[in-house]
Design a protein around this motif. Structure first.
Motif, PDB file in Angstrom:
ATOM      1  N   ASN A 166      32.240  37.219  35.774  1.00 32.58           N
ATOM      2  CA  ASN A 166      33.410  36.380  36.046  1.00 32.58           C
ATOM      3  C   ASN A 166      33.568  35.252  35.029  1.00 32.58           C
ATOM      4  OD1 ASN A 166      35.316  37.024  37.992  1.00 32.58           O
ATOM      5  ND2 ASN A 166      34.764  35.341  39.352  1.00 32.58           N
ATOM      6  N   ASP A 170      38.713  39.833  36.843  1.00 34.85           N
ATOM      7  CA  ASP A 170      39.097  41.097  36.197  1.00 34.85           C
ATOM      8  C   ASP A 170      40.543  41.504  36.459  1.00 34.85           C
ATOM      9  OD1 ASP A 170      37.228  43.297  38.469  1.00 34.85           O
ATOM     10  OD2 ASP A 170      38.879  41.897  38.810  1.00 34.85           O
ATOM     11  N   MET A 204      43.137  41.662  30.503  1.00 30.14           N
ATOM     12  CA  MET A 204      42.257  41.742  31.663  1.00 30.14           C
ATOM     13  C   MET A 204      41.093  42.708  31.455  1.00 30.14           C
ATOM     14  SD  MET A 204      44.835  43.696  34.288  1.00 30.14           S
ATOM     15  CE  MET A 204      43.629  44.196  35.496  1.00 30.14           C
ATOM     16  N   THR A 205      41.291  43.719  30.606  1.00 26.19           N
ATOM     17  CA  THR A 205      40.202  44.660  30.323  1.00 26.19           C
ATOM     18  C   THR A 205      39.318  44.202  29.165  1.00 26.19           C
ATOM     19  OG1 THR A 205      41.418  45.945  28.695  1.00 26.19           O
ATOM     20  CG2 THR A 205      41.712  46.564  31.012  1.00 26.19           C
ATOM     21  N   ARG A 258      34.912  38.592  27.091  1.00 24.80           N
ATOM     22  CA  ARG A 258      34.814  38.376  28.529  1.00 24.80           C
ATOM     23  C   ARG A 258      33.735  39.272  29.105  1.00 24.80           C
ATOM     24  NH1 ARG A 258      40.472  39.116  30.846  1.00 24.80           N
ATOM     25  NH2 ARG A 258      39.381  38.928  32.850  1.00 24.80           N
ATOM     26  N   ASN A 281      33.395  40.575  32.749  1.00 25.81           N
ATOM     27  CA  ASN A 281      34.009  40.587  34.080  1.00 25.81           C
ATOM     28  C   ASN A 281      32.991  40.580  35.220  1.00 25.81           C
ATOM     29  OD1 ASN A 281      36.598  40.364  33.111  1.00 25.81           O
ATOM     30  ND2 ASN A 281      37.087  42.530  33.270  1.00 25.81           N
ATOM     31  N   THR A 322      38.641  36.721  41.475  1.00 26.14           N
ATOM     32  CA  THR A 322      38.000  37.733  40.629  1.00 26.14           C
ATOM     33  C   THR A 322      38.739  37.819  39.313  1.00 26.14           C
ATOM     34  OG1 THR A 322      37.371  38.979  42.599  1.00 26.14           O
ATOM     35  CG2 THR A 322      37.301  40.147  40.492  1.00 26.14           C
TER      36      THR A 322
END
Length: 129
Positions: free
Chosen positions: A77, A30, A53-54, A72, A74, A28
């Motif tokens: 993915n 995120d 990541m955020t 991105r 999330n 995953t």
């Protein structure tokens, strides 16, 4: 099996645009910061951009600042690299890489390639008339 697969590369004329995608499978995304790197023939691998990541924090190499945008999605993915006003010197194999974030700082950006654990196989970008 953890995989990171790049797509979207190709041949484009100077001044053109491409959007690279990097899709994660088997993990995953995120929980990971993600970076884009590139390597041209005869040259060292170069960090291009990275995203937390955020998605709230990003960083760019001076050579691409103002032309490239990392983002991105999330839920999908997937991480993207939008490349505009491409120049012949952008020609390279582009790689994405993921760094798992274990600490509390969700905006952490990796300091170097040694921090990344999962790497894609690369996609060729050629800028030529």
């Amino acid at each position: 099996q953890l995989q990171f697969v790049e797509s979207g590369g190709g041949l484009v004329q100077p001044g053109g645009s491409l959007r690279l995608s990097c899709a994660a499978s088997g993990f995953t995304l995120d929980s990971y910061a993600v970076g884009w790197f590139r390597q041209a023939p005869g040259r060292d691998r170069e960090a291009v951009s990275c995203i937390s990541m955020t998605g709230g924090t990003t960083k760019y190499a001076d050579s691409v600042k103002g032309r490239f945008t990392i983002s991105r999605d999330n839920p999908k993915n997937t991480v993207y690299l939008e490349m505009n006003d491409l120049k012949p010197e952008d020609t390279a194999v582009y790689y994405c890489a993921a760094d798992s974030i274990l600490g509390p700082d969700t905006e952490y950006l990796p300091e170097g390639s040694w921090e990344y654990e999962i790497w894609g196989q690369g996609t060729q970008v050629t800028v030529s008339s």
